[in-house]
Every structure is written in structure tokens, then in C-alpha cells.
Design a protein around this motif. Structure first.
Motif, PDB file in Angstrom:
ATOM      1  N   PHE A  53       9.930 -11.210   2.843  1.00  0.00           N
ATOM      2  CA  PHE A  53      10.122  -9.927   2.165  1.00  0.00           C
ATOM      3  C   PHE A  53       8.855  -9.068   2.264  1.00  0.00           C
ATOM      4  CE2 PHE A  53       9.382  -7.507  -1.774  1.00  0.00           C
ATOM      5  CZ  PHE A  53      10.434  -6.606  -1.708  1.00  0.00           C
ATOM      6  N   MET A  54       7.686  -9.702   2.118  1.00  0.00           N
ATOM      7  CA  MET A  54       6.412  -8.973   2.109  1.00  0.00           C
ATOM      8  C   MET A  54       5.920  -8.589   3.507  1.00  0.00           C
ATOM      9  SD  MET A  54       5.159  -8.244  -0.849  1.00  0.00           S
ATOM     10  CE  MET A  54       3.405  -8.006  -0.511  1.00  0.00           C
ATOM     11  N   GLU A  55       6.414  -9.255   4.528  1.00  0.00           N
ATOM     12  CA  GLU A  55       5.906  -9.044   5.895  1.00  0.00           C
ATOM     13  C   GLU A  55       5.901  -7.572   6.326  1.00  0.00           C
ATOM     14  OE1 GLU A  55       4.985 -10.763   9.943  1.00  0.00           O
ATOM     15  OE2 GLU A  55       5.699 -11.990   8.300  1.00  0.00           O
ATOM     16  N   PRO A  56       7.008  -6.823   6.201  1.00  0.00           N
ATOM     17  CA  PRO A  56       6.964  -5.419   6.644  1.00  0.00           C
ATOM     18  C   PRO A  56       5.963  -4.582   5.848  1.00  0.00           C
ATOM     19  CG  PRO A  56       9.241  -6.134   6.277  1.00  0.00           C
ATOM     20  CD  PRO A  56       8.347  -7.218   5.763  1.00  0.00           C
ATOM     21  N   ALA A  57       5.859  -4.816   4.549  1.00  0.00           N
ATOM     22  CA  ALA A  57       4.912  -4.063   3.723  1.00  0.00           C
ATOM     23  C   ALA A  57       3.471  -4.398   4.117  1.00  0.00           C
ATOM     24  CB  ALA A  57       5.142  -4.361   2.242  1.00  0.00           C
ATOM     25  N   PHE A  58       3.196  -5.685   4.373  1.00  0.00           N
ATOM     26  CA  PHE A  58       1.851  -6.107   4.766  1.00  0.00           C
ATOM     27  C   PHE A  58       1.472  -5.473   6.102  1.00  0.00           C
ATOM     28  CE2 PHE A  58      -1.233  -9.333   6.362  1.00  0.00           C
ATOM     29  CZ  PHE A  58      -2.163  -9.240   5.338  1.00  0.00           C
ATOM     30  N   ARG A  59       2.418  -5.467   7.050  1.00  0.00           N
ATOM     31  CA  ARG A  59       2.158  -4.837   8.355  1.00  0.00           C
ATOM     32  C   ARG A  59       1.911  -3.335   8.198  1.00  0.00           C
ATOM     33  NH1 ARG A  59       3.008  -7.744  12.908  1.00  0.00           N
ATOM     34  NH2 ARG A  59       3.914  -9.800  12.637  1.00  0.00           N
ATOM     35  N   ALA A  60       2.688  -2.692   7.340  1.00  0.00           N
ATOM     36  CA  ALA A  60       2.504  -1.255   7.111  1.00  0.00           C
ATOM     37  C   ALA A  60       1.132  -0.972   6.505  1.00  0.00           C
ATOM     38  CB  ALA A  60       3.615  -0.721   6.210  1.00  0.00           C
ATOM     39  N   MET A  61       0.699  -1.815   5.571  1.00  0.00           N
ATOM     40  CA  MET A  61      -0.628  -1.638   4.967  1.00  0.00           C
ATOM     41  C   MET A  61      -1.718  -1.827   6.018  1.00  0.00           C
ATOM     42  SD  MET A  61      -0.317  -3.468   1.249  1.00  0.00           S
ATOM     43  CE  MET A  61       1.328  -3.586   0.576  1.00  0.00           C
ATOM     44  N   ALA A  62      -1.544  -2.804   6.890  1.00  0.00           N
ATOM     45  CA  ALA A  62      -2.533  -3.045   7.944  1.00  0.00           C
ATOM     46  C   ALA A  62      -2.625  -1.839   8.879  1.00  0.00           C
ATOM     47  CB  ALA A  62      -2.166  -4.296   8.729  1.00  0.00           C
ATOM     48  N   ASP A  63      -1.487  -1.226   9.172  1.00  0.00           N
ATOM     49  CA  ASP A  63      -1.485  -0.046  10.036  1.00  0.00           C
ATOM     50  C   ASP A  63      -2.099   1.158   9.324  1.00  0.00           C
ATOM     51  OD1 ASP A  63      -0.283  -1.504  12.082  1.00  0.00           O
ATOM     52  OD2 ASP A  63       1.749  -0.858  11.546  1.00  0.00           O
ATOM     53  N   GLN A  64      -1.905   1.254   8.017  1.00  0.00           N
ATOM     54  CA  GLN A  64      -2.405   2.392   7.241  1.00  0.00           C
ATOM     55  C   GLN A  64      -3.887   2.271   6.910  1.00  0.00           C
ATOM     56  OE1 GLN A  64      -0.205   3.188   3.664  1.00  0.00           O
ATOM     57  NE2 GLN A  64      -1.606   4.786   2.996  1.00  0.00           N
ATOM     58  N   TYR A  65      -4.319   1.088   6.481  1.00  0.00           N
ATOM     59  CA  TYR A  65      -5.708   0.897   6.030  1.00  0.00           C
ATOM     60  C   TYR A  65      -6.517   0.242   7.143  1.00  0.00           C
ATOM     61  CZ  TYR A  65      -3.442   1.966   1.637  1.00  0.00           C
ATOM     62  OH  TYR A  65      -2.713   2.576   0.652  1.00  0.00           O
ATOM     63  N   THR A  66      -6.778   1.014   8.185  1.00  0.00           N
ATOM     64  CA  THR A  66      -7.416   0.473   9.388  1.00  0.00           C
ATOM     65  C   THR A  66      -8.882   0.102   9.177  1.00  0.00           C
ATOM     66  OG1 THR A  66      -7.872   2.729  10.123  1.00  0.00           O
ATOM     67  CG2 THR A  66      -5.841   1.700  10.931  1.00  0.00           C
ATOM     68  N   GLU A  67      -9.470   0.526   8.052  1.00  0.00           N
ATOM     69  CA  GLU A  67     -10.867   0.160   7.791  1.00  0.00           C
ATOM     70  C   GLU A  67     -10.984  -1.257   7.232  1.00  0.00           C
ATOM     71  OE1 GLU A  67      -9.609   3.006   4.396  1.00  0.00           O
ATOM     72  OE2 GLU A  67      -8.967   2.484   6.396  1.00  0.00           O
ATOM     73  N   VAL A 112      -0.828 -13.196  -6.158  1.00  0.00           N
ATOM     74  CA  VAL A 112       0.091 -14.304  -5.894  1.00  0.00           C
ATOM     75  C   VAL A 112       1.505 -13.775  -6.121  1.00  0.00           C
ATOM     76  CG1 VAL A 112       0.802 -16.634  -6.540  1.00  0.00           C
ATOM     77  CG2 VAL A 112      -1.621 -16.019  -6.594  1.00  0.00           C
ATOM     78  N   GLY A 113       2.347 -13.939  -5.105  1.00  0.00           N
ATOM     79  CA  GLY A 113       3.725 -13.491  -5.206  1.00  0.00           C
ATOM     80  C   GLY A 113       3.974 -12.220  -4.415  1.00  0.00           C
ATOM     81  N   ALA A 114       5.237 -11.836  -4.349  1.00  0.00           N
ATOM     82  CA  ALA A 114       5.671 -10.673  -3.571  1.00  0.00           C
ATOM     83  C   ALA A 114       5.491  -9.405  -4.408  1.00  0.00           C
ATOM     84  CB  ALA A 114       7.117 -10.856  -3.133  1.00  0.00           C
ATOM     85  N   ARG A 115       4.237  -9.035  -4.624  1.00  0.00           N
ATOM     86  CA  ARG A 115       3.899  -7.888  -5.475  1.00  0.00           C
ATOM     87  C   ARG A 115       3.215  -6.827  -4.623  1.00  0.00           C
ATOM     88  NH1 ARG A 115       0.337 -10.950  -9.391  1.00  0.00           N
ATOM     89  NH2 ARG A 115      -0.109  -8.875 -10.199  1.00  0.00           N
ATOM     90  N   LYS A 116       4.012  -6.138  -3.801  1.00  0.00           N
ATOM     91  CA  LYS A 116       3.431  -5.219  -2.825  1.00  0.00           C
ATOM     92  C   LYS A 116       2.694  -4.051  -3.461  1.00  0.00           C
ATOM     93  CE  LYS A 116       7.785  -2.894  -1.811  1.00  0.00           C
ATOM     94  NZ  LYS A 116       8.744  -2.560  -0.789  1.00  0.00           N
ATOM     95  N   ASP A 117       3.202  -3.518  -4.573  1.00  0.00           N
ATOM     96  CA  ASP A 117       2.517  -2.393  -5.215  1.00  0.00           C
ATOM     97  C   ASP A 117       1.145  -2.815  -5.732  1.00  0.00           C
ATOM     98  OD1 ASP A 117       4.690  -0.794  -4.659  1.00  0.00           O
ATOM     99  OD2 ASP A 117       5.556  -0.965  -6.665  1.00  0.00           O
ATOM    100  N   GLU A 118       1.062  -4.001  -6.320  1.00  0.00           N
ATOM    101  CA  GLU A 118      -0.212  -4.504  -6.834  1.00  0.00           C
ATOM    102  C   GLU A 118      -1.184  -4.784  -5.680  1.00  0.00           C
ATOM    103  OE1 GLU A 118      -3.183  -5.500  -9.389  1.00  0.00           O
ATOM    104  OE2 GLU A 118      -1.288  -4.529  -9.880  1.00  0.00           O
ATOM    105  N   LEU A 119      -0.670  -5.324  -4.577  1.00  0.00           N
ATOM    106  CA  LEU A 119      -1.517  -5.594  -3.409  1.00  0.00           C
ATOM    107  C   LEU A 119      -2.097  -4.282  -2.876  1.00  0.00           C
ATOM    108  CD1 LEU A 119      -2.711  -7.445  -1.239  1.00  0.00           C
ATOM    109  CD2 LEU A 119      -0.548  -7.216   0.009  1.00  0.00           C
ATOM    110  N   GLU A 120      -1.247  -3.289  -2.711  1.00  0.00           N
ATOM    111  CA  GLU A 120      -1.727  -2.019  -2.186  1.00  0.00           C
ATOM    112  C   GLU A 120      -2.727  -1.364  -3.146  1.00  0.00           C
ATOM    113  OE1 GLU A 120      -0.196   1.775   0.328  1.00  0.00           O
ATOM    114  OE2 GLU A 120       1.270   0.812  -0.989  1.00  0.00           O
ATOM    115  N   LYS A 121      -2.491  -1.462  -4.437  1.00  0.00           N
ATOM    116  CA  LYS A 121      -3.402  -0.907  -5.438  1.00  0.00           C
ATOM    117  C   LYS A 121      -4.783  -1.554  -5.316  1.00  0.00           C
ATOM    118  CE  LYS A 121      -3.866  -0.615 -10.467  1.00  0.00           C
ATOM    119  NZ  LYS A 121      -3.265  -1.023 -11.732  1.00  0.00           N
TER     120      LYS A 121
END
Length: 127
Positions: A57-71, A110-119
Motif C-alpha cells: 500500500f505504501m510503495e506508490p506513496a514512498f516512490r512519489a516522495m522519493a521523486d518529489q524530495y530529491t534532496e 511504524v505502519g502505513a502512515r504516509k501523511d506522517e512520513l511525509e510530514k
């Protein structure tokens, strides 16, 4: 500084791949760790497993974050493939996202918490 990561990112960009680098061996992990721990660059490590539903479930969000936060550097480690590295980071549930800067853990989700990860990523990059 960052030569190893820069080459990896350039290769990924040329091949149209995600900015997430999958680490498949202890040797690769050691190389990334040694290169990263001497920089102040944020590293986001996704500890997951192929059989884990929340991880998928988290894979697409994690990939999107990696593409967005290139630093930042985004790594993916399969806990079944590298159990020693997972133990080293005291991973007990999947997915676990460990945020590291300068060789020190600075955050953990820990867990599928994409909003918290991005924050957390945004906050650490703003520092």
C-alpha cells in the motif's frame, strides 16, 4: 561527498526509474551507510517485505516522495533479504521507515502512515 549517491540517482533518472534504491546485499548496505553516515543528507529507509499488504500500500506513496524530495536519499530494504540490517535497526513491524541524518536516527514511522512520513520528511528537510 555524495558521489556514490549522485551516480545512482543519475542512473535511475536515465532509466526512468523511481528515485528509490533497493538494497539487496549486506555489501551494498555497507557501501551506502559508509557514504551516507559522513554527510548531513537525509536518508529515508523503508524496511518492508514482499508479502506485507501495508508495505505494498505504501510503495506508490514512498516512490512519489522519493521523486518529489530529491534532496533526500530513499532506500528500500526487504527484511527477509537482509535480516541482519533489519535487526541492527530494531525493526519489529512492517513497514518501518527510519529517517537518518549524519549517521544518527532522527525519526521513525511504524505502519502505513504516509501523511506522517511525509510530514517528518518535510520537517527534517526544512532544518
Amino acid at each position: 561527498m555524495g558521489g556514490f549517491f549522485s551516480a545512482q540517482a543519475a542512473n535511475a533518472a536515465e532509466e526512468g526509474e523511481s528515485a528509490v534504491t533497493a538494497v539487496h546485499s549486506s555489501g551494498e548496505w555497507t557501501q551506502y551507510w559508509q557514504s551516507h553516515s559522513q554527510t548531513n543528507k537525509l536518508m529515508v529507509i523503508d524496511f518492508s517485505a514482499t508479502w506485507c499488504g501495508p508495505c505494498r500500500f505504501m510503495e506508490p506513496a514512498f516512490r512519489a516522495m522519493a521523486d518529489q524530495y530529491t534532496e533526500a536519499v530513499f532506500l528500500k530494504i526487504d527484511v527477509d533479504e537482509l535480516p541482519d540490517v533489519s535487526r541492527q535497526w530494531k525493526v519489529q513491524a512492517m513497514p518501518t521507515f527510519v529517517l537518518v541524518r549524519g549517521g544518527q536516527e532522527v525519526g521513525r514511522i511504524v505502519g502505513a502512515r504516509k501523511d506522517e512520513l511525509e510530514k517528518q520528511i518535510k520537517g527534517l528537510l526544512a532544518m
